[in-house]
Design an enzyme around this catalytic site. Structure first.
Site, PDB file in Angstrom:
ATOM      1  N   HIS A 185       0.821  -1.207   0.000  1.00 19.99           N
ATOM      2  CA  HIS A 185       0.000   0.000   0.000  1.00 19.99           C
ATOM      3  C   HIS A 185       0.854   1.256   0.000  1.00 19.99           C
ATOM      4  O   HIS A 185       2.060   1.231   0.294  1.00 19.99           O
ATOM      5  CB  HIS A 185      -0.969   0.006   1.192  1.00 19.99           C
ATOM      6  CG  HIS A 185      -0.300   0.063   2.541  1.00 19.99           C
ATOM      7  ND1 HIS A 185       0.039   1.243   3.165  1.00 19.99           N
ATOM      8  CD2 HIS A 185       0.087  -0.918   3.389  1.00 19.99           C
ATOM      9  CE1 HIS A 185       0.600   0.981   4.344  1.00 19.99           C
ATOM     10  NE2 HIS A 185       0.643  -0.322   4.507  1.00 19.99           N
ATOM     11  N   CYS A 192       2.646  -5.160   6.839  1.00 20.13           N
ATOM     12  CA  CYS A 192       2.369  -4.878   5.433  1.00 20.13           C
ATOM     13  C   CYS A 192       3.537  -4.120   4.813  1.00 20.13           C
ATOM     14  O   CYS A 192       4.421  -3.629   5.499  1.00 20.13           O
ATOM     15  CB  CYS A 192       1.075  -4.087   5.302  1.00 20.13           C
ATOM     16  SG  CYS A 192      -0.409  -5.076   5.625  1.00 20.13           S
TER      17      CYS A 192
END
Length: 550
Positions: free
Chosen positions: A445, A464
């Site tokens: 992301h 992440c």
């Protein structure tokens, strides 16, 4: 085992019922065996012994050898002494790949090479040599250690099944140069070749002993004077490209020439090349040649595990290198700095794919972050949620007033709500999310903390992967320059509306942990082990294999 009961066992049993030798056999690739191979020969007694011994193997034994001999009607293959010598030589030199010759009992192989006296000895010798070659080829191409025993989430491409490996074995044994055919099984990758060369280099250094150690102490900055500087000089003089002058080796001044040598060293070890001697640089300086040998062995093994996935189109996230690159049709088309999980919340090694893109994504706080970060902060500071634009919602999606929640006991009593951050460029996910298919809530992301990309060491996230160049990656994956030009993508992001869009190009995503890599000039780079993973691999490599059970 295949189809519940081993195909090899079934075929061998049928052979016993029908004739001393099988009337019909099938090669490893499914093709009928040449009828000429079925004719009785002077080796018939040996063939029967080979068949019998293979049928007596346990159910968990590797079937590659049995399938190979079935495809050639149990005929022996090791009657040529030169072929045996080539196998023994390959075993004895396997250490150049970071593997242990002792796993293959070279002394036993040498003794077996002379055992031609009886039918039983010839059959035993046949199977020993073939089993050794099977295991040698497997370790060279796929590694000795099964990564699934170390990482529960491991899902990279598994090794081929015994049928495929039996066909591969036959091709190797048909090669004019057996030694060269064995060596060709090692991964044909630039990093693998650099690691093999680096292994030889550090093994030679390790034989000379350890290098000078630099004592710990306060951060050492350019221009300083310190009693630790002479030791730093001595240490860097060992480096082949230090550029240092022997005449200044006793100087305590951290002068410009020494600073430049430190910067080169830092760049070669994945550190910020700022010339500042902090904890991470000190750790790299004081890592012994023997430890570098171990590090390279661990990384050679890692590379064998994933070599099959490093071919073709792939988006590789180099976790320890804090870098991602995309290769399409054999050409690099995109690269970016990344931020990965901190040691307490590691980014897992995974093989995955991007299932869709989410523009202006909302962030549903994952359970671990909710439990360990959000709830404690909300308990300490009533204004924390509002400052982070976090909203509490119930299972139906309705907002819940945070002041009605007993945050102090929420971690102990369970938390029946979700905490959501609305979309926006200042949100934790930034403006683009690259959703993956794994069940661990790990994805790529954008981020609202872009200044962190300026750091050299970027193990800072909760697992992440944050990407520095998300818009470029999005356009490549959308693969539709008409509908998704740079202007169209920016317009969709600027709208602020959350939108999910399918990818136009299916690309394998590899999240790969490696404490070795290549720098921009293609030189080997040895990095600090941020997740402390090397030791477990080395321990597994040190374990002796006692049976073939793949």
């Amino acid at each position: 085992m295949f189809l519940g009961k081993s195909f090899v066992t079934f075929a061998a049993a049928a052979c016993v019922l029908l004739s001393p030798l099988p009337a019909i056999a099938v090669a490893a690739d499914g093709a009928p065996v040449d009828a000429a191979l079925m004719a009785p020969t002077a080796d018939t007694a040996v063939q029967l012994q080979i068949e019998q011994r293979l049928r007596e193997r346990t159910a968990d034994a590797d079937e590659t050898t049995a399938l190979f001999y079935l495809s050639r009607a149990w005929r022996p293959v090791w009657d040529d002494p030169a072929r045996v010598d080539a196998l023994v030589a390959a075993v004895e030199s396997i250490h150049v790949h970071g593997l242990d010759p002792a796993d293959f009992s070279p002394e036993r192989l040498r003794r077996a090479a002379a055992e031609w006296t009886t039918v039983e000895a010839r059959a035993e010798r046949e199977l020993l040599l073939t089993d050794t070659l099977v295991e040698l080829l497997f370790q060279l191409r796929h590694g000795k250690v099964d990564p699934r025993t170390l990482y529960r989430e491991w899902n990279f491409t598994p090794p081929p099944n015994p049928y495929e490996r039996a066909g591969d074995l036959a091709a190797v044994l048909q090669a004019g140069d057996l030694r060269a055919a064995i060596d060709a099984h090692a991964p044909d990758l630039p990093l693998y070749r650099a690691l093999v060369q680096g292994l030889a280099h550090y093994q030679a250094l390790a034989m000379l002993g350890d290098w000078p150690k630099v004592a710990g102490g306060p951060t050492l900055r350019p221009g300083a004077r310190s009693a630790r500087v002479p030791a730093l000089r001595e240490r860097l003089l060992v480096e082949p490209e230090s550029g240092l002058d022997e005449a200044t080796r006793r100087s305590s001044h951290y002068d410009p020439a020494l600073v430049e040598a430190v910067k080169r060293f830092q760049a070669g070890h994945g550190l910020e090349p700022d010339g500042v001697i902090g904890a991470q640089t000190l750790l790299a300086l004081n890592t012994s040649p023997a430890r570098r040998v171990e590090q390279i062995r661990a990384n050679l093994e890692r590379l064998r595990w994933v070599a099959a996935d490093l071919r073709g189109d792939r988006l590789l996230v180099d976790i320890v290198g804090y870098h991602a690159d995309l290769v399409l049709d054999g050409q690099p088309v995109w690269e970016s700095k990344v931020i990965v999980g901190k040691p307490a919340r590691k980014t897992p090694s995974l093989r995955d794919s991007v299932v869709n893109l989410v523009f202006n994504p909302k962030w549903v706080v994952p359970p671990t972050i909710l439990r360990e970060d959000v709830i404690p902060r909300a308990a300490r500071n009533p204004g924390y949620l509002a400052s982070q634009r976090l909203r509490v919602v119930d299972r139906s999606g309705q907002s819940v007033d945070p002041s009605t929640i007993d945050w102090g006991s929420a971690r102990q009593s369970g938390f029946p709500y979700r905490v959501v951050q609305q979309s926006g460029a200042d949100g934790s996910l930034g403006r683009i999310k690259f959703a993956l298919s794994n069940p661990y809530a790990i994805y790529l992301h954008d981020t609202n903390a872009r200044s962190l990309f300026g750091r050299a060491e970027r193990a800072l996230s909760s697992g992440c992967v944050r990407v520095a160049k998300p818009a470029e990656l999005a356009r490549i994956l959308l693969d539709d320059p008409v509908s998704w030009s740079a202007e169209a993508l920016e317009a969709a992001l600027a709208s602020g509306r959350t939108r999910t869009v399918g990818v136009g190009r299916d690309v394998t995503v590899l999240l790969h942990y490696s404490t070795a890599g290549l720098d921009e000039s293609g030189r080997l780079q040895l990095r600090n082990d941020i997740y402390d993973y090397d030791r477990a691999i080395l321990d597994a490599l040190a374990a002796r294999r006692t049976a073939l059970t793949r």
